[in-house]
Design an enzyme around this catalytic site. Structure first.
Site, short mmCIF file in Angstrom:
data_model
loop_
_atom_site.label_atom_id
_atom_site.label_comp_id
_atom_site.label_asym_id
_atom_site.label_seq_id
_atom_site.Cartn_x
_atom_site.Cartn_y
_atom_site.Cartn_z
N ARG A 195 0.86 -1.19 0.00
CA ARG A 195 0.00 0.00 0.00
C ARG A 195 0.89 1.23 0.00
NH1 ARG A 195 -5.23 -1.37 0.76
NH2 ARG A 195 -5.75 -3.22 1.99
N GLY B 236 -7.25 -1.11 -6.55
CA GLY B 236 -8.55 -0.60 -6.11
C GLY B 236 -8.57 0.93 -6.09
N GLY C 139 -7.35 3.55 -4.01
CA GLY C 139 -6.13 4.35 -3.87
C GLY C 139 -5.26 4.21 -5.11
N ASP D 63 -13.80 -5.56 -2.14
CA ASP D 63 -14.85 -4.66 -1.64
C ASP D 63 -15.89 -4.29 -2.70
OD1 ASP D 63 -13.23 -4.70 0.60
OD2 ASP D 63 -12.28 -2.78 0.15
N ARG E 46 -21.79 -14.50 20.45
CA ARG E 46 -20.44 -14.90 20.02
C ARG E 46 -20.06 -14.17 18.72
NH1 ARG E 46 -20.40 -16.85 24.40
NH2 ARG E 46 -19.75 -18.94 25.04
#
Ligand code: F6P
Length: 355
Positions: A74, A111, A113, A136, A273
């Site tokens: 990244r 993606g 960025g 995403d 949970r």
């Protein structure tokens, strides 16, 4: 000689290799004088000149392989205009390496960025083609990104498996699903996995509405409840907070599922949970749909290169593979439409969005 630079940037996901293979096969199908300069670890490799010269052979046998053979990292867009620790101008360095290697173009897989930086390089005069990668599915301008359908399958399987323990123990289970600021993966996996409640960033929830679902289900003999929550989900109470206040609140728990579990446990006597599949959703072999989509955008990317037609992302529009101008894509997110038909249909069968 056709010299193509290629890099994968941002979080890895399924079908990155399948997409690169599509590009390379498409190029070699028409020409035998192609060299691929594969930059290591995304834009980092382009900045610092770390690359390998590759041929068709290196892209063979990778259709089913997860991750990326080029490595990734990244490199935040907001830091691209800032010099590195040694005073190096990153944009100048990328342009210099492109010129030094005499590249015809860059093929960039990534993606949101990644697309901002790709568009910056286009504005700086480089020939760029991008392919839409992210689990995403939040890239603006394309209906589909590769990685998404595989991630939905994995998240769905997690919900499927949770059903058995949830029913056996009459518990409330919260499954936290990736997706950054949007809820596409959660919405699809929630529907596919039969979740009773789906909580999305696009539809702020009311905790009491979620509690109502648990109690109503108990009253009709359904002793368990499964909640699919997007990692970016937010409550109605929190959405009105100032950014700073909300950030401070977030830091009190490892993630949204833990916060939600605490809130729910205080309002129900059922055992609550949590399951967080995390990066398993990005891992392993791509599903068949992702392989097909990645191959299609890769092949079309190769066609654009052979036609010297640059400055586009290759994506899906109206179910077809199309080129979309990079300036229309960069810097915009594609959210779940709260008034869209998928939400409407989910509501029609009684799924609660806690709103
Ligand atoms: O963009 C893909 C994604 O998996 C998001 O869903 C998630 O928020 C983020 O990346 C996690 O990033 P990292 O791998 O850097 O922890």
């Amino acid at each position: 000689m056709l010299k193509i630079g290629m890099l994968t940037s941002g979080g890895d996901c399924q079908a990155l290799n399948a997409a690169m293979r599509g590009v390379v096969k498409g190029l070699f199908h028409k020409r035998d004088d192609v060299t691929i300069y594969g930059f290591r670890d995304g834009y980092k490799g382009l900045i610092y000149g770390h690359y390998e010269m590759l041929t068709e052979r290196e892209f063979s046998g990778i259709l089913t392989v997860g991750g990326t053979i080029l490595g990734t990292s990244r490199q935040p867009f907001k830091l691209m205009r800032e010099p590195d620790a040694n005073g190096l101008d990153k944009v100048d360095a990328m342009k210099a390496n492109y010129a030094r290697l005499n590249l015809e173009c860059l093929v960039i897989l990534g993606g949101n960025g990644t697309h901002k930086t790709a568009n910056l390089l286009r504005e700086e005069g480089l020939n760029v083609i991008t392919l839409p990668k992210t689990i995403d599915n939040d890239l603006y301008g394309t209906e589909m990104t590769f990685g998404f359908q595989s991630a939905v399958n994995i998240a769905t399987e997690t919900i499927d498996r949770i059903h058995t323990t949830a029913t056996s123990h009459s518990r409330v289970f919260i499954v936290e699903i990736m997706g950054h600021k949007v809820g596409h993966v959660t919405l699809h996996a929630g529907i596919a996995g039969g979740a009773d409640v789906i909580l999305l960033p696009e539809l702020p929830y009311d905790i009491d509405k979620v509690v109502d679902v648990i109690h109503t289900r108990s009253q009709v003999g359904k002793s368990f409840t499964i909640i699919a929550v997007a990692e970016g989900a937010i409550s109605k109470q929190d959405i009105v907070l100032k950014k700073k206040e909300y950030k401070a609140k977030l830091q009190k728990h490892p993630s949204v599922a833990y916060r939600l579990a605490e809130e729910l446990q205080a309002k129900t006597d059922k055992e609550v949970r949590i399951t967080v599949p995390g990066h398993t959703q990005r891992g392993g072999s791509p599903c068949a749909n992702d392989r097909v989509f990645a191959t299609r955008v890769g092949a079309t990317g190769a066609e654009l290169i052979l036609n010297h037609d640059y400055g586009y992302m290759v994506g899906m529009v109206g179910g077809d593979i199309q080129k979309i101008p990079l300036e229309d894509v960069a810097g915009k997110l594609k959210y779940v439409d709260p008034a869209g038909s998928l939400i409407k249909e989910a509501r029609l069968i009684g799924i609660s969005f806690g709103d």
